[in-house]
Design an enzyme around this catalytic site. Structure first.
Site, short mmCIF file in Angstrom:
data_model
loop_
_atom_site.label_atom_id
_atom_site.label_comp_id
_atom_site.label_asym_id
_atom_site.label_seq_id
_atom_site.Cartn_x
_atom_site.Cartn_y
_atom_site.Cartn_z
N HIS A 10 0.82 -1.21 0.00
CA HIS A 10 0.00 0.00 0.00
C HIS A 10 0.86 1.27 0.00
O HIS A 10 0.34 2.37 -0.22
CB HIS A 10 -0.92 0.00 1.23
CG HIS A 10 -2.24 0.65 0.98
ND1 HIS A 10 -2.46 1.54 -0.06
CD2 HIS A 10 -3.44 0.54 1.62
CE1 HIS A 10 -3.71 1.96 -0.03
NE2 HIS A 10 -4.34 1.36 0.98
N ASP A 16 -2.27 2.23 -4.59
CA ASP A 16 -3.51 2.66 -3.95
C ASP A 16 -4.58 1.58 -4.09
O ASP A 16 -4.50 0.72 -5.00
CB ASP A 16 -4.02 3.96 -4.57
CG ASP A 16 -3.10 5.14 -4.27
OD1 ASP A 16 -2.42 5.09 -3.22
OD2 ASP A 16 -3.06 6.09 -5.09
#
Length: 450
Positions: free
Chosen positions: A421, A425
């Site tokens: 992450h 995204d």
């Protein structure tokens, strides 16, 4: 003048290796290019061959940790005593003394003729086979894994001519501990000590009770050192959990179209390309096309920079006896289905045989793991650092789904994408998985690159 056998160049991410075993004993006469030792790195086991013929003198012991350039052994010039070792290959054409040449050949064959690789050796030890009794088809008389498997397939017919001596020890394999890895011989033999205790004891009932209890305690656990590969796997997985912000997103794929297309064309595909058409090439191709849209999943973090790659070096996770290995399909973006299937089959075969090179295990940019072959219905795969994405395939299971407002039974597969992450995204991860799903449910799109 002696010749040194040194540790060869290792992969750029590998700093050292462990000498697992010597394939040829101290003082043995070896041929040029004959494997003499096995090294195990963080990623794979590799054989070290003699650069020329000579007499082997060990400079290291099994278990020693070595680095690039370290001297493993030395080859001394063969003296007159070693000359007959080469003679048996020339002697057979000489008709006058067949019996004389046959005797040294038999003695020599018991110790030098079968040259075993790691995979072949594990099979031989596991099944209690005599390597000299197996026909070797490899280069230089090398015994291949395929030779052992072929021999095992013919094993029921061979014990009869083998004689009573070979037929009787058939009970020996169950007695020996199963050598799952090269470390199996290191299992603690101290438990064998209590067994002499029962004979001296006069009273069998009281004497046997403590021994039985002690044997039961020993049988309840078995201590085996972790292999270097297993240690490295553990380190990398823990590091991935500690350094990356791992998140997993899921979707499900109706593989009806893929299975229908595969069933219709698999025979023609195999006849033309010489390789079977499997499911992995569909997932690989769908992933490559989706990575072109979401390049963040093909990138990595280096310090405070993000490194984007145009080439897709696709890692394919393969389960082996030594643990999980991830060979890399180089430039998967340039390959069609046939090229993908050939390369995946080649690497998977080498992975199971334990013959992958360090180059074939390094440099992956994205990984696909198929837990479905073991029956997994759903999982959250862990990233393979420094990669930022891994796609998890799972078991195909028929389930009722809504199709055009009607309930239909379809072959469905859950797919999972774990991603870093810090780079990727949530929107990008979900989009990637949707693009993979769309192409698998309409595989003609992959042929057109849309």
């Amino acid at each position: 003048m002696s010749v040194e056998i040194r540790v060869p160049r290792l992969a750029e991410s590998i700093s050292d290796a462990v000498l697992v075993e010597w394939l040829r004993p101290e003082g043995a006469a070896v041929r040029a290019d004959e494997p003499v030792a096995t090294l195990e790195t963080d990623k794979a086991a590799m054989e070290i061959a003699a650069p020329e013929a000579g007499v082997l003198r060990h400079a290291r012991a099994p278990g020693d940790r070595v680095v690039e350039g370290d001297v493993l052994a030395r080859l001394e010039p063969a003296g007159p005593a070693e000359v007959p070792a080469v003679a048996p290959e020339v002697a057979p054409p000489v008709a006058p003394a067949p019996a004389t040449t046959a005797a040294p050949a038999a003695g020599e064959g018991a110790g030098a003729t079968p040259v075993l690789g790691p995979a072949a050796r594990r099979l031989v030890e596991e099944h209690g086979l005599d390597p000299a009794a197996i026909a070797a088809t490899g280069r230089g008389g090398r015994l291949l894994k395929e030779d052992v498997l072929r021999h095992l397939g013919a094993a029921p017919a061979e014990p009869a001519p083998g004689g009573a001596a070979t037929g009787a020890p058939s009970g020996s394999p169950p007695v020996a501990p199963p050598p799952v890895m090269a470390e199996a011989p290191w299992a603690t033999p101290a438990r064998a000590a209590p067994t002499p205790a029962p004979p001296p004891s006069a009273a069998s009932p009281p004497g046997s009770a403590p021994v039985a209890a002690d044997a039961g305690a020993g049988a309840s656990e078995r201590v085996v050192p972790m292999s270097r590969i297993r240690q490295r796997i553990a380190e990398r997985l823990v590091r991935a959990q500690h350094t990356a912000a791992i998140l997993t997103t899921f979707n499900e794929v109706d593989v009806t179209a893929v299975m229908t297309l595969r069933a219709r064309l698999k025979d023609a595909f195999e006849a033309k390309h010489g390789v079977r058409l499997g499911l992995m090439s569909f997932f690989a191709r769908a992933s490559v096309l989706a990575l072109a849209e979401i390049p963040e999943l093909n990138a990595e973090i280096r310090g405070t920079d993000i490194v984007y790659r145009d080439a897709v070096h696709l890692g394919i996770a393969v389960g082996t006896e030594r643990g999980l290995v991830v060979p890399v399909v180089r430039h998967a973006e340039r390959m069609d289905f046939a090229a993908l299937e050939r390369e995946i089959a080649r690497l998977a075969g080498k992975g199971r045989a334990g013959t992958l090179t360090l180059e074939e295990l390094s440099g992956g940019t994205f990984t696909i793991s198929n837990g479905g072959v073991y029956g997994s219905l759903l999982s959250t795969p862990i990233l393979n650092p420094p990669q930022s994405g891994i796609l998890g395939m799972h078991k195909i299971q028929k389930r009722p789904v809504a199709v055009d407002d009607q309930v239909a039974i379809r072959p469905m597969m859950y797919v999972a994408l774990s991603y870093d992450h810090r780079i990727v995204d949530g929107e990008q991860a979900v989009t990637f998985l949707v693009r993979v799903k769309e192409r698998l449910e309409d595989p003609e799109r992959m042929l057109l690159g849309v």
